[in-house]
Design a protein around this motif. Structure first.
Motif, PDB file in Angstrom:
ATOM      1  N   GLY A 159       0.575  -1.121   0.132  1.00 51.75           N
ATOM      2  CA  GLY A 159      -0.060  -0.019  -0.065  1.00 51.75           C
ATOM      3  C   GLY A 159       0.794   1.152  -0.140  1.00 51.75           C
ATOM      4  N   LEU A 160       2.067   1.455   0.836  1.00 48.46           N
ATOM      5  CA  LEU A 160       2.548   2.530   0.978  1.00 48.46           C
ATOM      6  C   LEU A 160       3.476   2.781  -0.408  1.00 48.46           C
ATOM      7  CD1 LEU A 160       4.087   1.954   4.532  1.00 48.46           C
ATOM      8  CD2 LEU A 160       2.605   3.819   3.716  1.00 48.46           C
ATOM      9  N   ALA A 161       3.965   1.683  -1.031  1.00 43.39           N
ATOM     10  CA  ALA A 161       4.535   1.640  -2.243  1.00 43.39           C
ATOM     11  C   ALA A 161       3.721   2.161  -3.476  1.00 43.39           C
ATOM     12  CB  ALA A 161       5.268   0.211  -2.569  1.00 43.39           C
ATOM     13  N   VAL A 162       2.461   1.657  -3.436  1.00 41.40           N
ATOM     14  CA  VAL A 162       1.562   2.173  -4.322  1.00 41.40           C
ATOM     15  C   VAL A 162       1.217   3.738  -4.108  1.00 41.40           C
ATOM     16  CG1 VAL A 162      -0.912   2.210  -5.114  1.00 41.40           C
ATOM     17  CG2 VAL A 162       0.464   0.252  -4.749  1.00 41.40           C
ATOM     18  N   MET A 209       8.174  -9.655 -11.525  1.00 38.21           N
ATOM     19  CA  MET A 209       7.998  -8.426 -10.569  1.00 38.21           C
ATOM     20  C   MET A 209       9.112  -8.683  -9.440  1.00 38.21           C
ATOM     21  SD  MET A 209       4.146  -7.263 -10.196  1.00 38.21           S
ATOM     22  CE  MET A 209       3.162  -6.766 -11.538  1.00 38.21           C
ATOM     23  N   CYS A 210       9.262 -10.258  -9.212  1.00 38.03           N
ATOM     24  CA  CYS A 210      10.360 -10.325  -8.211  1.00 38.03           C
ATOM     25  C   CYS A 210      11.531  -9.966  -8.602  1.00 38.03           C
ATOM     26  CB  CYS A 210      10.283 -11.704  -7.626  1.00 38.03           C
ATOM     27  SG  CYS A 210      11.293 -12.368  -6.141  1.00 38.03           S
ATOM     28  N   ARG A 211      12.124 -10.528  -9.792  1.00 41.30           N
ATOM     29  CA  ARG A 211      13.372 -10.200 -10.374  1.00 41.30           C
ATOM     30  C   ARG A 211      13.688  -8.720 -10.373  1.00 41.30           C
ATOM     31  NH1 ARG A 211      15.919 -11.080 -16.349  1.00 41.30           N
ATOM     32  NH2 ARG A 211      17.874 -10.638 -15.770  1.00 41.30           N
ATOM     33  N   ALA A 212      12.570  -7.788 -10.900  1.00 44.91           N
ATOM     34  CA  ALA A 212      12.850  -6.313 -11.045  1.00 44.91           C
ATOM     35  C   ALA A 212      12.496  -5.805  -9.775  1.00 44.91           C
ATOM     36  CB  ALA A 212      11.717  -5.755 -11.835  1.00 44.91           C
ATOM     37  N   GLY A 213      11.986  -6.270  -8.927  1.00 39.95           N
ATOM     38  CA  GLY A 213      11.849  -5.590  -7.407  1.00 39.95           C
ATOM     39  C   GLY A 213      12.863  -5.833  -6.581  1.00 39.95           C
ATOM     40  N   VAL A 217     -10.685   7.143  -7.106  1.00 44.04           N
ATOM     41  CA  VAL A 217     -10.311   5.727  -7.415  1.00 44.04           C
ATOM     42  C   VAL A 217     -10.055   5.191  -5.903  1.00 44.04           C
ATOM     43  CG1 VAL A 217      -8.546   4.497  -8.464  1.00 44.04           C
ATOM     44  CG2 VAL A 217      -9.306   6.348  -9.636  1.00 44.04           C
ATOM     45  N   LEU A 218     -10.331   3.979  -5.539  1.00 47.50           N
ATOM     46  CA  LEU A 218      -9.965   3.224  -4.684  1.00 47.50           C
ATOM     47  C   LEU A 218      -9.072   1.945  -4.796  1.00 47.50           C
ATOM     48  CD1 LEU A 218     -10.550   2.139  -1.606  1.00 47.50           C
ATOM     49  CD2 LEU A 218     -12.309   0.697  -2.659  1.00 47.50           C
ATOM     50  N   ILE A 219      -7.847   1.947  -4.177  1.00 51.13           N
ATOM     51  CA  ILE A 219      -6.810   1.019  -4.398  1.00 51.13           C
ATOM     52  C   ILE A 219      -6.762   0.276  -3.221  1.00 51.13           C
ATOM     53  CG2 ILE A 219      -4.549   0.354  -5.083  1.00 51.13           C
ATOM     54  CD1 ILE A 219      -4.372   3.028  -6.619  1.00 51.13           C
ATOM     55  N   ASN A 220      -7.167  -1.040  -3.122  1.00 53.71           N
ATOM     56  CA  ASN A 220      -7.131  -2.033  -1.980  1.00 53.71           C
ATOM     57  C   ASN A 220      -6.056  -2.850  -1.990  1.00 53.71           C
ATOM     58  OD1 ASN A 220      -7.666  -4.150  -0.252  1.00 53.71           O
ATOM     59  ND2 ASN A 220      -9.269  -4.775  -1.590  1.00 53.71           N
ATOM     60  N   CYS A 221      -5.122  -2.762  -0.820  1.00 53.54           N
ATOM     61  CA  CYS A 221      -3.966  -3.266  -0.487  1.00 53.54           C
ATOM     62  C   CYS A 221      -4.049  -3.683   0.983  1.00 53.54           C
ATOM     63  CB  CYS A 221      -2.628  -2.601  -0.569  1.00 53.54           C
ATOM     64  SG  CYS A 221      -2.392  -1.575  -2.312  1.00 53.54           S
ATOM     65  N   ALA A 222      -5.079  -4.190   1.314  1.00 51.15           N
ATOM     66  CA  ALA A 222      -5.485  -4.595   2.552  1.00 51.15           C
ATOM     67  C   ALA A 222      -5.109  -5.998   3.092  1.00 51.15           C
ATOM     68  CB  ALA A 222      -6.791  -4.390   2.868  1.00 51.15           C
ATOM     69  N   GLY A 223      -4.263  -6.601   2.372  1.00 49.98           N
ATOM     70  CA  GLY A 223      -3.680  -7.912   2.972  1.00 49.98           C
ATOM     71  C   GLY A 223      -4.272  -8.877   3.360  1.00 49.98           C
ATOM     72  N   ALA A 239       3.550  -1.781  -7.348  1.00 44.64           N
ATOM     73  CA  ALA A 239       3.140  -0.476  -7.291  1.00 44.64           C
ATOM     74  C   ALA A 239       3.012   0.212  -8.915  1.00 44.64           C
ATOM     75  CB  ALA A 239       3.951   0.336  -6.526  1.00 44.64           C
ATOM     76  N   ARG A 240       4.440   0.032  -9.465  1.00 44.36           N
ATOM     77  CA  ARG A 240       4.461   0.473 -10.738  1.00 44.36           C
ATOM     78  C   ARG A 240       3.372  -0.074 -11.678  1.00 44.36           C
ATOM     79  NH1 ARG A 240       9.175   2.648 -12.496  1.00 44.36           N
ATOM     80  NH2 ARG A 240      10.329   1.541 -10.827  1.00 44.36           N
ATOM     81  N   HIS A 241       3.545  -1.419 -11.723  1.00 45.02           N
ATOM     82  CA  HIS A 241       2.258  -1.808 -12.508  1.00 45.02           C
ATOM     83  C   HIS A 241       1.089  -1.356 -12.361  1.00 45.02           C
ATOM     84  CE1 HIS A 241       0.271  -5.379 -14.364  1.00 45.02           C
ATOM     85  NE2 HIS A 241      -0.438  -5.264 -13.280  1.00 45.02           N
ATOM     86  N   ILE A 242       0.390  -1.130 -10.910  1.00 45.54           N
ATOM     87  CA  ILE A 242      -0.931  -0.759 -10.786  1.00 45.54           C
ATOM     88  C   ILE A 242      -0.940   0.760 -11.337  1.00 45.54           C
ATOM     89  CG2 ILE A 242      -2.429  -0.147  -8.827  1.00 45.54           C
ATOM     90  CD1 ILE A 242      -1.401  -2.491  -7.365  1.00 45.54           C
ATOM     91  N   VAL A 243      -0.030   1.709 -10.929  1.00 43.52           N
ATOM     92  CA  VAL A 243      -0.218   2.956 -11.353  1.00 43.52           C
ATOM     93  C   VAL A 243      -0.201   3.112 -12.904  1.00 43.52           C
ATOM     94  CG1 VAL A 243       0.736   5.199 -11.048  1.00 43.52           C
ATOM     95  CG2 VAL A 243       0.346   3.715  -9.041  1.00 43.52           C
ATOM     96  N   SER A 244       0.653   2.381 -13.614  1.00 42.67           N
ATOM     97  CA  SER A 244       0.858   2.646 -14.944  1.00 42.67           C
ATOM     98  C   SER A 244      -0.470   2.037 -15.769  1.00 42.67           C
ATOM     99  CB  SER A 244       1.962   1.522 -15.461  1.00 42.67           C
ATOM    100  OG  SER A 244       1.651   0.144 -15.384  1.00 42.67           O
TER     101      SER A 244
END
Length: 398
Positions: A13-16, A65-69, A194-200, A385-390
């Protein structure tokens, strides 16, 4: 100006939110977190590993995403002066029967573009002198970090960038209107475009509150850790992992040197009696009811009850837990480990009992829901985060 509300103050959530203020500086960003601080649950209870991406299906979101992350997480730490260590790890075969799986894992690592090498027992001993192995896979790009510290830095950057950060603010309802999304909380309403749900651990519940059908249910599995006593920490230099079972690659206790120099052992995986159930004594009637009434969990349990019994036994017996560690480092005994807390994995399970083995992100009008983001989500968080925002429209609907 577009108004964004991010639900969840873990690392995703914080990264997004950070990616939003970076890529869309003219927009308004609010982060809602029900706890008093950041990284209170999955992020703050994990083993702090910057994963390389060995285990994941080539081409999957986890693999890419893991390799890039891994690279972007290291770059973030360097830019902001956060301590990390790319110490590498050994995945060890403790008997010849595991070697074919180790070789398969090597091929998967190569397919994912990772610097992984098969080595013999003698070379493995150069990395980890006390390890027991007939062959190992050395993954040079694996590292360790304090993801809690990463979250604190993200929150600091968000505050400096003008985001509104609201802790102790639990979401209780979501109403969709033609002109936006109204998020009801324990501290009033927040209106968003816009709502972005990252509530785990609660992501599926937020999705249902928002009127978005979810194809999965979150089922919590507690992972319990031990810690090596100080005088035995020298038995482990870095990270030592067993060869994983392909059906449950997240199972299997391992040894991890933490960024503070301590060595943690674990985790196992047992069904938790609460979504935030960090001990056997934590019980939530609502969460248990959700588990007992979900046919997907019953189907999974029927298929794999032997695994479950093994994990419960290891949870209840320090001797059994130590025996699992001794397969990796034979010198370790029950006298060498002490309890070191637990984490809870938010595992998304399908109605047919299948485990969702990739990140699952569901998009709807004015909404994005991250419905499955267990490990390696912390490593991958900046790329998630990059994927979602893009994928958000340049001008979100008003």
């Amino acid at each position: 100006m577009t108004r964004f509300v991010v639900v969840g103050g873990g690392i995703v959530g914080l990264a997004v939110a950070h990616r939003l203020i970076t890529d869309r500086p003219g927009d308004q960003v609010t982060v809602l977190e029900k706890e008093a601080g950041w990284a209170a649950h999955q992020t703050g209870h994990n083993s702090g590993v910057i994963h390389a991406g060995v285990y994941y299906k080539p081409g999957s979101l986890k693999a890419t995403m893991c390799r890039a992350g891994s690279a972007s997480m290291v770059e973030f730490c360097e830019r902001h002066g956060l301590t990390y260590d790319i110490c590498g790890k050994l995945i060890v075969a403790t008997d010849a029967a595991e070697l074919p799986r180790l070789h398969d894992l090597h091929q998967r690592a190569l397919a994912n573009g990772l610097p992984a090498r098969l080595i013999d027992a003698a070379e493995a001993a150069e990395h980890e002198p006390h390890v027991a192995t007939v062959g190992a896979l050395h993954v040079a790009s694996t590292g360790i970090v304090d993801f809690g510290a990463v979250c604190r830095k993200l929150a600091e950057l968000l505050a400096a960038g003008g985001a509104e950060l609201r802790t102790e603010t639990e979401v209780t309802g979501v109403a969709n209107r033609p002109d936006g999304v109204v998020v009801h909380t324990t501290r009033g309403e927040v209106v968003a475009d816009v709502l972005i749900n990252c509530a785990g651990l609660h992501a599926d519940r937020i999705s249902r509150l928002a009127g978005v059908p979810t194809p999965v249910r979150i089922v919590p599995f507690r992972g319990e850790y031990y810690e090596l006593v100080p005088q035995r920490q020298g038995l482990v230099r870095g990270l030592i992992y067993p060869v994983p079972d392909p059906q449950f690659p997240f199972l299997g206790v391992h040894l991890t040197k933490m960024i503070d120099g301590t060595v943690h052992a674990g985790p196992n995986a047992v069904l938790a009696t609460a979504r935030e159930g960090y001990s056997w004594g934590r019980f939530s009637p609502r969460d248990v009811w959700d588990e007992l009434t979900y046919r997907g969990l019953w189907t999974l349990a029927r298929r794999h009850y032997r695994y479950g019994l093994t994990e419960v036994t290891r949870s209840l017996s320090k001797k059994r837990f130590a025996a699992s560690l001794a397969r990796l480092v034979p010198e370790l005994t029950a006298a060498d480990i002490v309890r070191a807390g637990a984490g809870v994995r938010a595992q998304a399970i399908l109605p047919d009992g299948g485990l969702v083995d990739d990140f699952l992100i569901v998009e709807a009008e004015r909404q994005v829901h991250v419905l499955n983001a267990p490990s390696p989500a912390a490593t991958s968080s900046l790329e998630i985060a990059r994927h979602i925002v893009s994928r958000l429209p340049v001008d979100a609907p008003r």
